[in-house]
Design an enzyme around this catalytic site. Structure first.
Site, PDB file in Angstrom:
ATOM      1  N   LYS A   1       1.975  -2.768   6.404  1.00 40.01           N
ATOM      2  CA  LYS A   1       2.284  -2.659   4.979  1.00 40.01           C
ATOM      3  C   LYS A   1       3.735  -2.251   4.742  1.00 40.01           C
ATOM      4  CE  LYS A   1      -1.571  -4.037   3.242  1.00 40.01           C
ATOM      5  NZ  LYS A   1      -1.637  -5.279   2.435  1.00 40.01           N
TER       6      LYS A   1
ATOM      7  N   TYR B   1      -1.979  -0.585  10.509  1.00 39.65           N
ATOM      8  CA  TYR B   1      -2.056  -0.928   9.085  1.00 39.65           C
ATOM      9  C   TYR B   1      -0.821  -0.406   8.366  1.00 39.65           C
ATOM     10  CZ  TYR B   1      -3.637  -0.916   4.219  1.00 39.65           C
ATOM     11  OH  TYR B   1      -3.732  -1.111   2.859  1.00 39.65           O
TER      12      TYR B   1
ATOM     13  N   SER C   1       0.857  -1.181   0.000  1.00 38.35           N
ATOM     14  CA  SER C   1       0.000   0.000   0.000  1.00 38.35           C
ATOM     15  C   SER C   1       0.891   1.227   0.000  1.00 38.35           C
ATOM     16  CB  SER C   1      -0.897   0.023   1.247  1.00 38.35           C
ATOM     17  OG  SER C   1      -1.576   1.269   1.363  1.00 38.35           O
TER      18      SER C   1
END
Length: 282
Positions: free
Chosen positions: A189, A185, A170
């Protein structure tokens, strides 16, 4: 190689065909995998879809096959490939190993392309982030990426076969998307991106390429639901993208095909391919 062979069409122009190759796609019932699996089927691949919910994954497999029968009739020299559906929690190492072994046995061949789209995001202010949630997102997004890569690579190494691993990262792995409180998150990533680099270095000697594809904002069905009725949110997100729009899932197909192709990306490994409409350029 003589001059005539070097300048031959087949040697110079890369092929994006995947005839006879078995491709494993995790997150197989999601919006990104829906378009990617269709493109891979059109390029001649057999496909194994993996997700937590078996019923949804089976439906996704049926949808892909039906699309193939309708759209590819008379346009493909070879028969349409097989599409199978599997249920697995990629955060469970033992389950991943057993599932990948069963997939190879079911299809009668060793998978040579892995596309790991499984993963999720959630919002919590950092000071309020529940420990259980933090552990789980790291287990799925981080360890899950390692578990599926490991289970995929082992039979390739044992059989002296080449392969390609595409981990979905991402833009959040390299930047922070203000104002979204997604510290875990983002951390997961960032780890996926560096995991790909590490595996690329270790497995280069086996001719297994490992790369990351890092999307920006994608208009998946989930994203459309999030922004539905929230015009201000959509406007804010798009204002930060130089191209002033979010991506359609189909706009990632070319990048996936490039990284999956032994011909097109034979010398590309350890790379993080960012497809974000220029978001990171600001």
């Amino acid at each position: 190689m003589d001059s005539s062979s070097y300048w031959s069409y087949d040697n110079i122009v890369p092929s994006f065909r995947l005839d006879g190759k078995l491709v494993i796609i995790t997150g197989g019932s999601g919006g990104l995998s829906a378009v990617v699996s269709r493109a891979l089927l059109a390029k001649g691949a057999d496909i194994a879809l993996i997700d937590m919910n078996l019923e949804r994954t089976q439906q996704a497999a049926r949808d892909v096959l039906q699309w193939g029968e309708e759209q590819m009739k008379g346009k493909h020299e070879s028969p349409i490939g097989q599409v199978s559906a599997w249920s697995c929690n990629i955060g469970d190492a033992e389950a991943v190993e057993l599932t990948f072994k069963a997939i190879n046995e079911h299809h009668g061949k060793v998978a040579s392309v892995l596309i790991n789209t499984a993963g999720y995001a959630e919002n919590f202010p950092a000071e309020e982030y529940p420990a259980k949630n933090a552990e789980n997102i790291m287990k799925v997004n981080g360890l899950g990426s390692f578990y599926v890569s490991q289970a995929f690579a082992r039979p390739l190494i044992q059989n002296n076969m080449t392969g390609s691993i595409i981990l979905i990262g991402s833009m959040s792995g390299t930047i922070v998307n203000d104002p979204q409180p997604q510290c875990m998150y983002n951390m997961s990533k960032a780890g996926v991106i560096h995991l790909a680099r590490s595996l690329a270095c270790e497995w280069a000697k086996y001719n297994i390429r490992v790369n990351t594809l890092s999307p920006g904002y994608i208009l998946t069905p989930l994203t459309r639901n999030v922004i539905s009725g929230h015009t201000e949110m959509k406007t804010e997100w798009e204002s930060k993208i130089p191209m002033k729009r979010m991506a359609e899932p189909k706009e990632f197909v070319g990048s996936i095909l490039y990284l999956a192709s032994d011909s097109a990306s034979s010398y590309t490994t350890g790379h993080n391919l960012v497809v974000d409409g220029g978001y990171e350029c600001w």
